[in-house]
Design an enzyme around this catalytic site. Structure first.
Site, PDB file in Angstrom:
ATOM      1  N   SER A 153    -107.099 -19.704 -84.454  1.00 48.88           N
ATOM      2  CA  SER A 153    -108.365 -19.302 -83.852  1.00 48.88           C
ATOM      3  C   SER A 153    -108.156 -18.786 -82.439  1.00 48.88           C
ATOM      4  O   SER A 153    -107.276 -19.252 -81.715  1.00 48.88           O
ATOM      5  CB  SER A 153    -109.340 -20.480 -83.860  1.00 48.88           C
ATOM      6  OG  SER A 153    -109.427 -21.061 -82.579  1.00 48.88           O
ATOM      7  N   LYS A 154    -108.969 -17.818 -82.085  1.00 51.51           N
ATOM      8  CA  LYS A 154    -108.826 -17.196 -80.771  1.00 51.51           C
ATOM      9  C   LYS A 154    -109.091 -18.184 -79.657  1.00 51.51           C
ATOM     10  O   LYS A 154    -108.525 -18.086 -78.587  1.00 51.51           O
ATOM     11  CB  LYS A 154    -109.805 -16.017 -80.670  1.00 51.51           C
ATOM     12  CG  LYS A 154    -109.356 -14.820 -81.479  1.00 51.51           C
ATOM     13  CD  LYS A 154    -110.338 -13.665 -81.433  1.00 51.51           C
ATOM     14  CE  LYS A 154    -109.816 -12.517 -82.310  1.00 51.51           C
ATOM     15  NZ  LYS A 154    -110.818 -11.491 -82.586  1.00 51.51           N
ATOM     16  N   ARG A 155    -109.969 -19.116 -79.906  1.00 48.11           N
ATOM     17  CA  ARG A 155    -110.319 -20.088 -78.875  1.00 48.11           C
ATOM     18  C   ARG A 155    -109.192 -21.062 -78.593  1.00 48.11           C
ATOM     19  O   ARG A 155    -108.907 -21.408 -77.459  1.00 48.11           O
ATOM     20  CB  ARG A 155    -111.532 -20.913 -79.331  1.00 48.11           C
ATOM     21  CG  ARG A 155    -112.833 -20.155 -79.348  1.00 48.11           C
ATOM     22  CD  ARG A 155    -113.976 -21.143 -79.472  1.00 48.11           C
ATOM     23  NE  ARG A 155    -113.976 -22.056 -78.346  1.00 48.11           N
ATOM     24  CZ  ARG A 155    -114.939 -22.127 -77.442  1.00 48.11           C
ATOM     25  NH1 ARG A 155    -115.982 -21.347 -77.548  1.00 48.11           N
ATOM     26  NH2 ARG A 155    -114.880 -22.975 -76.455  1.00 48.11           N
ATOM     27  N   ARG A 156    -108.565 -21.525 -79.652  1.00 50.32           N
ATOM     28  CA  ARG A 156    -107.687 -22.671 -79.575  1.00 50.32           C
ATOM     29  C   ARG A 156    -106.210 -22.291 -79.514  1.00 50.32           C
ATOM     30  O   ARG A 156    -105.399 -22.968 -78.911  1.00 50.32           O
ATOM     31  CB  ARG A 156    -107.982 -23.487 -80.834  1.00 50.32           C
ATOM     32  CG  ARG A 156    -107.381 -24.816 -80.991  1.00 50.32           C
ATOM     33  CD  ARG A 156    -107.881 -25.445 -82.290  1.00 50.32           C
ATOM     34  NE  ARG A 156    -107.752 -24.564 -83.446  1.00 50.32           N
ATOM     35  CZ  ARG A 156    -108.541 -24.629 -84.515  1.00 50.32           C
ATOM     36  NH1 ARG A 156    -109.502 -25.499 -84.580  1.00 50.32           N
ATOM     37  NH2 ARG A 156    -108.345 -23.798 -85.521  1.00 50.32           N
ATOM     38  N   TYR A 158    -109.277 -10.083 -78.242  1.00 52.80           N
ATOM     39  CA  TYR A 158    -107.912  -9.580 -78.324  1.00 52.80           C
ATOM     40  C   TYR A 158    -107.496  -9.460 -79.771  1.00 52.80           C
ATOM     41  O   TYR A 158    -108.012 -10.143 -80.651  1.00 52.80           O
ATOM     42  CB  TYR A 158    -106.959 -10.521 -77.600  1.00 52.80           C
ATOM     43  CG  TYR A 158    -107.122 -10.487 -76.114  1.00 52.80           C
ATOM     44  CD1 TYR A 158    -106.708  -9.371 -75.393  1.00 52.80           C
ATOM     45  CD2 TYR A 158    -107.711 -11.542 -75.427  1.00 52.80           C
ATOM     46  CE1 TYR A 158    -106.869  -9.310 -74.014  1.00 52.80           C
ATOM     47  CE2 TYR A 158    -107.872 -11.503 -74.055  1.00 52.80           C
ATOM     48  CZ  TYR A 158    -107.450 -10.383 -73.348  1.00 52.80           C
ATOM     49  OH  TYR A 158    -107.610 -10.330 -72.006  1.00 52.80           O
TER      50      TYR A 158
END
Length: 471
Positions: free
Chosen positions: A239-242, A17
């Site tokens: 971050s995209k993950r977190r 995204y």
RNA sequence: GCUCCCAUCGUCUAGUGGCCUAGGACACCACCCUCUCAAGGUGGCGGCACGGGUUCAAAUCCCGUUGGGAGUGCCA
């Protein structure tokens, strides 16, 4: 086009995204390109990498357009795809080899680590510099870092001095012959005649390497500008993950594009004066890289929402209705589409507009009007009917409702009359009524929606609630 | 570890040597308004990381300390 018109570029990789940090960088580039009569080049960095997915490219384009960075504007150029230039990247590498700026090396990563371990150093030690190797299967091409210092002239940070001795001979071409990012990026920038590279601070340590590449390829380096990264509450890079970083997600929740871009611009920079909510045009006119802060900024969703609330209240009622209906008439809504009543929402809109920070909040504010039955919230229900007179006063209100003229004023006076009889303030008295009609203990002013709902439906809901309260 | 970057209220920032007993915004608290909740209004809480210099004068310049961050890939 004049050759000295600045050319900016935004070069995201389509690996997920679209990130709010990327959005801010894109905005910086866009503003400068537009104001200076230059060009904003969009380049999708899609070289190899299993993470790249075509749908993300469209996502980037859509998100940029949403923010006002649009391919229909003459300042916009692209999108270009880095993968399309692979042959140019390899050709440049070969030129660097031919000119002696680069050399081949046949050491594997394991061997390099082994050597480093033995000498107690880290990284590659330049083992193959003078071995005279030619190209071959499994051999990487490395750049021969010259002695001396590399000074990166940065519009945001000033001159940054790197001792070349701290920079190892980095890889240009992988063992399989494909170019790495560093090279591809520089070659594309040269090809596209980029004059200004404005990007996130995380690229600053790469910059001396890229600058050496520009030099070795026979070009003067572009104007660099490294802007601070956006961080989360732990002060770590978003971050995209977190973290919640997807522009698309904020958009779906009903963050307005104007609010998003305005808020993004207050991170690391601020418009002159005592107000932060300002016309986009004035930002375009006054933004300067030289004024950008040097330290990371926390992306504060709360403040974003506050900005959004301001923008919502700035809208005319027509604009608000139009924006709200994007969500109200979408499939995600809890009532069947044919139960939506535009005229009812229009009547409620002014009462809702001052009560929402993001557009998605409109839904729970008016859902009871379109649902066959109001939503049930047991906790609110129990609380509202806990007083000993709650049910009996609601009963009396129902009786009043049966005979009054059905309009806001009469509805309100009817409730007030019951309150006076029992010495109960309106604020307390309306709680059971509110829960009976709307299913919730808080919401927009009560009497307007009651009028909208009509006498029959209101009485039906009251009786239903009364029945439940007496169980 | 090494390289580089950074340091003003909790957060985002204004401030570029005197206008600063440091201004605004978000958040928070109180009060006003009020049919709940908001919105709005008024007021409040709260900061120049520390230590040395330079200067008549430092949040602003220099050095150091401490603390944060980023990068250290045959990822982008």
């Amino acid at each position: 086009m004049s050759t000295d018109a600045p050319r900016y570029r935004f070069a995201p990789s389509p690996t997920g995204y679209f990130h709010v940090g990327g959005a801010r960088t894109a905005l910086y580039n866009w503003i400068l390109a537009v104001r200076q009569g230059g060009t904003f080049v969009l380049r999708i960095e899609d070289t190899d990498e299993s993470r790249n997915q075509p749908q993300w490219t469209q996502g980037i384009i859509d998100a940029l357009a949403w923010l006002g960075i649009d391919s229909t504007d003459p300042h916009f150029e692209g999108p270009y795809f880095q993968s399309a230039n692979a042959a140019e990247h390899v050709a440049a590498a070969e030129r660097l080899f031919a000119s002696g700026h680069a050399y081949y090396c046949d050491l594997t990563s394991e061997q390099i680590q082994e050597r480093a371990k033995q000498t107690g150093t880290t990284g590659y030690d330049g083992y193959s510099r003078d071995r005279g190797l030619g190209p071959g299967e499994g051999r990487v091409l490395r750049f021969r870092v010259p002695e001396g210092h590399t000074i990166v002239k940065d519009l945001v940070r000033g001159d940054v001095d790197f001792d070349n001795a701290t920079i190892e001979d980095f890889v240009l071409l992988r063992g399989n012959g494909t170019p790495v990012f560093l090279l591809a990026n520089v070659v594309d920038d040269i090809l596209m005649r980029i004059s200004h590279v404005v990007r996130a601070e995380e690229h600053l340590p790469n910059t001396p390497k890229q600058q050496m590449l520009w030099d070795a390829l026979g070009h003067g380096a572009p104007q660099w500008a490294h802007v601070p990264v956006l961080v989360n509450e732990q002060r770590k890079k978003l971050s995209k993950r977190r973290d919640k970083v997807a522009v698309e997600q904020y958009r779906e929740e009903g963050i307005l594009a104007d609010a998003m871009r305005n808020y993004l611009m207050t991170l690391g920079w601020a418009p002159a004066g005592d107000t932060e909510i300002v016309e986009w045009q004035s930002i375009v006119e006054s933004f300067r890289l030289e004024d950008v802060n040097h330290s990371p900024a926390f992306f504060d969703v709360k403040k974003l929402q506050a900005f959004n609330g301001e923008y919502i209240r700035l809208m005319s009622i027509e604009q608000f209705v139009e924006q709200a209906e994007v969500i109200l008439m979408s499939p995600g809504v809890p009532w069947p589409a044919d139960r939506y009543r535009p005229e009812m929402f229009r009547a409620m809109a002014p009462l809702v507009q001052t009560r929402v920070a993001v557009m998605a909040e409109v839904v729970p504010m008016v859902d009871f009007l379109f649902l066959a039955e109001p939503p049930t919230d047991d906790a609110s229900f129990t609380k509202a009917f806990s007083g000993d007179v709650a049910a009996s006063t609601l009963e009396e209100i129902a009786v009043e409702f049966e005979s009054i003229t059905w309009n806001v004023e009469q509805i309100k006076s009817a409730v007030e009359a019951v309150g006076e009889r029992h010495g109960i303030k309106l604020g307390k008295l309306q709680a059971p009524l509110r829960v009976a009609v709307t299913g919730r203990s808080v919401g927009p002013p009560l009497f307007e929606p009651i009028e909208l709902l009509g006498r029959d439906e209101t009485l039906r809901r009251i009786r239903l609630a009364l029945a439940r309260a007496r169980r």
